[in-house]
Design a protein around this motif. Structure first.
Motif, mmCIF file in Angstrom:
data_model
loop_
_atom_site.group_PDB
_atom_site.id
_atom_site.type_symbol
_atom_site.label_atom_id
_atom_site.label_comp_id
_atom_site.label_asym_id
_atom_site.label_seq_id
_atom_site.Cartn_x
_atom_site.Cartn_y
_atom_site.Cartn_z
ATOM 1 N N ALA A 4 0.821 -1.215 0.000
ATOM 2 C CA ALA A 4 0.000 0.000 0.000
ATOM 3 C C ALA A 4 0.851 1.258 0.000
ATOM 4 C CB ALA A 4 -0.931 -0.014 1.213
ATOM 5 N N VAL A 5 1.978 1.225 0.709
ATOM 6 C CA VAL A 5 2.833 2.413 0.800
ATOM 7 C C VAL A 5 3.955 2.388 -0.230
ATOM 8 C CG1 VAL A 5 2.303 2.744 3.230
ATOM 9 C CG2 VAL A 5 4.296 1.365 2.591
ATOM 10 N N GLY A 6 3.896 1.419 -1.154
ATOM 11 C CA GLY A 6 4.867 1.374 -2.240
ATOM 12 C C GLY A 6 6.225 0.848 -1.853
ATOM 13 N N GLN A 7 6.294 0.080 -0.760
ATOM 14 C CA GLN A 7 7.579 -0.446 -0.318
ATOM 15 C C GLN A 7 7.718 -1.946 -0.542
ATOM 16 O OE1 GLN A 7 10.105 1.517 0.813
ATOM 17 N NE2 GLN A 7 8.719 3.169 0.215
ATOM 18 N N GLY A 8 6.770 -2.525 -1.243
ATOM 19 C CA GLY A 8 6.833 -3.965 -1.479
ATOM 20 C C GLY A 8 6.192 -4.301 -2.805
ATOM 21 N N GLY A 9 5.980 -5.581 -3.036
ATOM 22 C CA GLY A 9 5.365 -6.017 -4.277
ATOM 23 C C GLY A 9 3.855 -6.060 -4.153
ATOM 24 N N ARG A 10 3.268 -7.136 -4.655
ATOM 25 C CA ARG A 10 1.825 -7.292 -4.673
ATOM 26 C C ARG A 10 1.321 -7.754 -3.316
ATOM 27 N NH1 ARG A 10 -2.131 -11.554 -6.423
ATOM 28 N NH2 ARG A 10 -0.507 -13.045 -5.850
ATOM 29 N N ALA A 11 0.187 -7.184 -2.886
ATOM 30 C CA ALA A 11 -0.469 -7.673 -1.672
ATOM 31 C C ALA A 11 -1.027 -9.060 -1.971
ATOM 32 C CB ALA A 11 -1.586 -6.716 -1.259
ATOM 33 N N GLY A 12 -0.694 -10.034 -1.130
ATOM 34 C CA GLY A 12 -1.067 -11.410 -1.434
ATOM 35 C C GLY A 12 -1.930 -12.044 -0.369
ATOM 36 N N ASP A 13 -2.125 -13.356 -0.508
ATOM 37 C CA ASP A 13 -2.962 -14.103 0.415
ATOM 38 C C ASP A 13 -2.090 -14.926 1.357
ATOM 39 O OD1 ASP A 13 -1.994 -16.129 -1.195
ATOM 40 O OD2 ASP A 13 -3.906 -16.531 -2.188
ATOM 41 N N SER A 14 -2.698 -15.896 2.029
ATOM 42 C CA SER A 14 -1.971 -16.680 3.022
ATOM 43 C C SER A 14 -0.851 -17.512 2.397
ATOM 44 C CB SER A 14 -2.949 -17.585 3.787
ATOM 45 O OG SER A 14 -3.728 -18.346 2.891
ATOM 46 N N LYS A 15 -1.052 -17.998 1.176
ATOM 47 C CA LYS A 15 0.012 -18.768 0.530
ATOM 48 C C LYS A 15 1.199 -17.877 0.194
ATOM 49 C CE LYS A 15 -2.752 -22.544 -1.331
ATOM 50 N NZ LYS A 15 -3.130 -23.309 -2.551
ATOM 51 N N ALA B 158 6.746 -15.899 1.714
ATOM 52 C CA ALA B 158 7.593 -14.844 2.271
ATOM 53 C C ALA B 158 8.326 -15.335 3.518
ATOM 54 C CB ALA B 158 6.732 -13.622 2.612
ATOM 55 N N VAL B 159 7.639 -16.102 4.347
ATOM 56 C CA VAL B 159 8.278 -16.652 5.546
ATOM 57 C C VAL B 159 9.377 -17.630 5.147
ATOM 58 C CG1 VAL B 159 7.909 -18.086 7.597
ATOM 59 C CG2 VAL B 159 6.234 -16.330 6.983
ATOM 60 N N LEU B 160 9.117 -18.420 4.107
ATOM 61 C CA LEU B 160 10.106 -19.394 3.649
ATOM 62 C C LEU B 160 11.400 -18.705 3.227
ATOM 63 C CD1 LEU B 160 10.569 -22.446 2.950
ATOM 64 C CD2 LEU B 160 9.883 -21.856 0.618
ATOM 65 N N ALA B 161 11.293 -17.502 2.701
ATOM 66 C CA ALA B 161 12.471 -16.776 2.229
ATOM 67 C C ALA B 161 13.271 -16.146 3.368
ATOM 68 C CB ALA B 161 12.055 -15.686 1.238
ATOM 69 N N LEU C 285 -4.530 -25.580 3.707
ATOM 70 C CA LEU C 285 -3.424 -24.634 3.865
ATOM 71 C C LEU C 285 -2.267 -25.274 4.621
ATOM 72 C CD1 LEU C 285 -2.417 -21.777 3.353
ATOM 73 C CD2 LEU C 285 -3.494 -21.073 5.508
ATOM 74 N N ALA C 286 -2.578 -26.108 5.612
ATOM 75 C CA ALA C 286 -1.529 -26.823 6.339
ATOM 76 C C ALA C 286 -0.757 -27.748 5.405
ATOM 77 C CB ALA C 286 -2.140 -27.625 7.493
ATOM 78 N N ALA C 287 -1.479 -28.424 4.504
ATOM 79 C CA ALA C 287 -0.812 -29.305 3.541
ATOM 80 C C ALA C 287 0.098 -28.503 2.615
ATOM 81 C CB ALA C 287 -1.860 -30.072 2.730
ATOM 82 N N SER C 288 -0.360 -27.335 2.188
ATOM 83 C CA SER C 288 0.462 -26.484 1.329
ATOM 84 C C SER C 288 1.721 -26.024 2.064
ATOM 85 C CB SER C 288 -0.342 -25.263 0.866
ATOM 86 O OG SER C 288 -1.402 -25.651 0.014
ATOM 87 N N ALA C 289 1.559 -25.638 3.338
ATOM 88 C CA ALA C 289 2.702 -25.194 4.125
ATOM 89 C C ALA C 289 3.695 -26.329 4.331
ATOM 90 C CB ALA C 289 2.226 -24.649 5.474
ATOM 91 N N ALA C 290 3.186 -27.534 4.611
ATOM 92 C CA ALA C 290 4.076 -28.683 4.798
ATOM 93 C C ALA C 290 4.835 -28.990 3.517
ATOM 94 C CB ALA C 290 3.259 -29.896 5.241
ATOM 95 N N SER C 291 4.139 -28.952 2.388
ATOM 96 C CA SER C 291 4.795 -29.203 1.102
ATOM 97 C C SER C 291 5.875 -28.165 0.830
ATOM 98 C CB SER C 291 3.741 -29.187 -0.009
ATOM 99 O OG SER C 291 4.329 -29.369 -1.269
ATOM 100 N N LEU C 292 5.574 -26.927 1.157
ATOM 101 C CA LEU C 292 6.535 -25.846 0.931
ATOM 102 C C LEU C 292 7.762 -26.025 1.821
ATOM 103 C CD1 LEU C 292 6.555 -23.301 -0.867
ATOM 104 C CD2 LEU C 292 5.733 -22.014 1.116
ATOM 105 N N SER C 293 7.549 -26.397 3.072
ATOM 106 C CA SER C 293 8.674 -26.542 4.004
ATOM 107 C C SER C 293 9.580 -27.707 3.627
ATOM 108 C CB SER C 293 8.154 -26.737 5.434
ATOM 109 O OG SER C 293 7.553 -28.010 5.588
ATOM 110 N N LEU C 294 9.016 -28.707 2.943
ATOM 111 C CA LEU C 294 9.795 -29.873 2.527
ATOM 112 C C LEU C 294 10.460 -29.677 1.172
ATOM 113 C CD1 LEU C 294 7.323 -32.691 3.651
ATOM 114 C CD2 LEU C 294 9.477 -32.039 4.753
ATOM 115 N N GLY C 295 10.311 -28.488 0.605
ATOM 116 C CA GLY C 295 10.936 -28.198 -0.668
ATOM 117 C C GLY C 295 10.206 -28.772 -1.864
ATOM 118 N N LEU C 296 8.917 -29.107 -1.684
ATOM 119 C CA LEU C 296 8.133 -29.703 -2.765
ATOM 120 C C LEU C 296 7.327 -28.675 -3.535
ATOM 121 C CD1 LEU C 296 6.824 -32.847 -0.851
ATOM 122 C CD2 LEU C 296 8.843 -32.657 -2.310
#
Length: 283
Positions: free
Chosen positions: A37-48, A53-56, A112-123
C-alpha cells in the motif's frame, strides 16, 4: 483448580497452537499488504503468499514447517468445535450455521496446512488455484451455478457477521482477561481485525456471486484480488493500507487468543464418540 484430564489438555494445546499459527500467517499477510500500500513492497497477497515470504526468511523451512503443524492443529480444533459443540453454540439455526462454518474452516485450514508442509519440505506449493478450481468444477455440475451463488452469499453473510462482531464489540467474550485489558487493548485490536476480515469477505463473496452470474470461474477471486480491487479505487492506497493493517491486527488477535482464549476442550474419548456417531449417521 482441578487439572484437566490428559486428553482435554492435549486438545487445548492443539487449539492454542492453532490460533497462534493462524495469527502468525495473518500478521504476515497484513504486513505484506501494508508494504504494498505504501509502495515499499510487491503485490499484496494471500496466506500462501505469506508462507512463501516466511520461507524466504531466516530458518524459513523450519518456521513454515512449524506453521504447518499449527495450522493442522487449528483445523483439528475447528473440527472438534463443529462435531462436539465445544463452544456450546447449541442447535439453533444460528448455532448450526456457526458450527457448519467451523466445519468448512477445518477443511480450508487443512488444505493450507498441507500447502505449508509441502513448501517446508521443498516440494513447492501443493494444489492449484483452489478458488478457481472448485468454482469451475461446480459450474460444470447441474445446478452448479446456483451452488456457487449460494456459496458467495454465504461468504457475504460471513462478512456481515465479522462486521457485526466488530460493531458490537463482543470479540473478547471468550478471553480470560479483565475488563480493563479488554477495553484498552484486546478489544480494539480484535474489532479492527474483524472489521478488516469482514470487508475482505464481502468482496470475495461478491466475486463468487459474479462468477455464478456470468458462469465464469475466472471471476472467482480470493484475498489477493480483493486487495487489488481496493488498491484500484480512488485513494486506494489508503483503503488498502487500512484493510492491510486490519489483517495484521486480526493476526495479532489470533496470538492473543492463543494465550488468553477460554477453551472448553472435550475429552478425546468424547471426540472419538462424536466422530463415530457422525460417520454412522452418514453411512
Amino acid at each position: 483448580m482441578t487439572p484437566l484430564p490428559g486428553g482435554r489438555n492435549t486438545i487445548e494445546r492443539i487449539a492454542r497452537l492453532g490460533y497462534g499459527a493462524r495469527g502468525a500467517v495473518y500478521v504476515v499477510v497484513g504486513a505484506l499488504a501494508l508494504l504494498a500500500a505504501v509502495g515499499q513492497g510487491g503485490r499484496a497477497g494471500d496466506s500462501k503468499d505469506a508462507l512463501r515470504a516466511v520461507l524466504a526468511g531466516p530458518f524459513g523451512a523450519v518456521v513454515v514447517g512449524l506453521i504447518a503443524l499449527g495450522l493442522l492443529g487449528f483445523a483439528i480444533w475447528r473440527l472438534v468445535e463443529a462435531v462436539t459443540d465445544a463452544d456450546r453454540r447449541g442447535t439453533s439455526a444460528k448455532g448450526l450455521a456457526v458450527r457448519g462454518a467451523h466445519l468448512i474452516s477445518a477443511g480450508l485450514y487443512l488444505a493450507l496446512a498441507a500447502s505449508a508442509a509441502s513448501l517446508s519440505l521443498g516440494l513447492g506449493m501443493s494444489g492449484g488455484d483452489g478458488m478457481h478450481d472448485w468454482t469451475a468444477w461446480l459450474l460444470a455440475k447441474p445446478f452448479g451455478r446456483w451452488l456457487v451463488a449460494l456459496g458467495g452469499l454465504a461468504v457475504v453473510g460471513g462478512g456481515f457477521g465479522f462486521l457485526g462482531k466488530a460493531w458490537r464489540g463482543d470479540v473478547t467474550d471468550r478471553l480470560a482477561l479483565d475488563a480493563r485489558a479488554r477495553e484498552r487493548w484486546a478489544g480494539p485490536i480484535g474489532r479492527f481485525g474483524y472489521a478488516a476480515r469482514g470487508t475482505a469477505f464481502l468482496i470475495i463473496g461478491g466475486f463468487l456471486v459474479a462468477a455464478a452470474w456470468h458462469q465464469r470461474s475466472s471471476d472467482a477471486k480470493g484475498l489477493a484480488e480483493a486487495f487489488a480491487l481496493l488498491r484500484a479505487q480512488p485513494y486506494g492506497w489508503v483503503l488498502l493500507g487500512l484493510v492491510a493493517a486490519g489483517h495484521a491486527a486480526f493476526g495479532a488477535f489470533g496470538v492473543i487468543q492463543a494465550r488468553y482464549r477460554h477453551i472448553d476442550a472435550p475429552d478425546i474419548d468424547r471426540v472419538d464418540d462424536a466422530a463415530g456417531a457422525a460417520v454412522r449417521a452418514l453411512t
